[in-house]
Design a protein around this motif. Sequence first.
Motif, PDB file in Angstrom:
ATOM      1  N   ASP A 196       0.740  -1.124  -0.033  1.00 45.43           N
ATOM      2  CA  ASP A 196      -0.083   0.165  -0.034  1.00 45.43           C
ATOM      3  C   ASP A 196       0.965   1.278  -0.064  1.00 45.43           C
TER       4      ASP A 196
ATOM      5  N   HIS B 119      -3.426  -3.444  -5.855  1.00 44.14           N
ATOM      6  CA  HIS B 119      -3.679  -2.434  -4.868  1.00 44.14           C
ATOM      7  C   HIS B 119      -3.924  -1.398  -5.468  1.00 44.14           C
TER       8      HIS B 119
ATOM      9  N   ASP C 192      -7.949   0.547  -4.647  1.00 38.33           N
ATOM     10  CA  ASP C 192      -7.717   1.651  -3.799  1.00 38.33           C
ATOM     11  C   ASP C 192      -7.715   3.144  -4.547  1.00 38.33           C
TER      12      ASP C 192
END
Length: 273
Positions: free
Chosen positions: A68, A104, A108
């Motif tokens: 992340d 990711h 996101d």
Amino acid sequence: MELNTTIYNRARPAERVLLVGPSLGGNAAHQWTKVAAELIDEARVIFVDLPGSGLSEPWDDADEASLDTVAAAIADIARGQKEELGDVPVYFAGLSISGAIALHLARDYDDLFAGVVVVASAATVGEPARWLVRADQVEATGTQQLVEETVKRWFTADFRAQQSATVDIIMEGLSATEDHSYAQLCRALAIHDVRGDLPYIQTPIMMIAGERDASTPIANVELVAETAPRGELHIVEGAAHQVTVMRPVAVAGLIRQMLGRPRWNRVVSESSD
């Protein structure tokens, strides 16, 4: 975290942007230049170096060891491109660990990315305990000790014999990777698991797998393509883990298909140069 970027074709008109990332211990330019050459008129192609590789700074321990963290830095690069060029579509294509990072990003930052390409990676990668052991080993003895075994997984024997100079360049990238940064990325892979998120990801995801990639079980790749609502799977014939190096024309052709595509259905196909 701030990652180094290199624009491959700045002088070309930029109607869309393609960010590309390397494998763990890889150099983005070395692993993606032949693909970029095929796409020179399709998009502005930007090589993104991971922490401690290429020209990026080593991992700052103020940053959490997770994918992340890296994804957030890549999202900042995407925002910068949109600020410079206007609201152009931005895509990300990642090899191996960068393919994991792509998931990711898809989860996101769907407002930033028009699509992602995951090459030789999946929603989980390897076993957490083994990544933690490797991280400690590299901290103690460096990345050089990984080269002999890694080259056998990254390339087929035939490719190593026929393209030895290319293989040497790629493996130099692994040797040159800063040890602590490599270890932190291993620790990030140990906790990488987005399987539960896949049904909710609306960003288009193109999965590209090497037919002879022993590092990435095909069942793991299929899981992403079958579970993500806008997933797509392509298998590249004859390629081991370093798919972008071994079959750049095939990879570029697949990426070309998805650039600018507004909607796409699940597809399973085989591709070759």
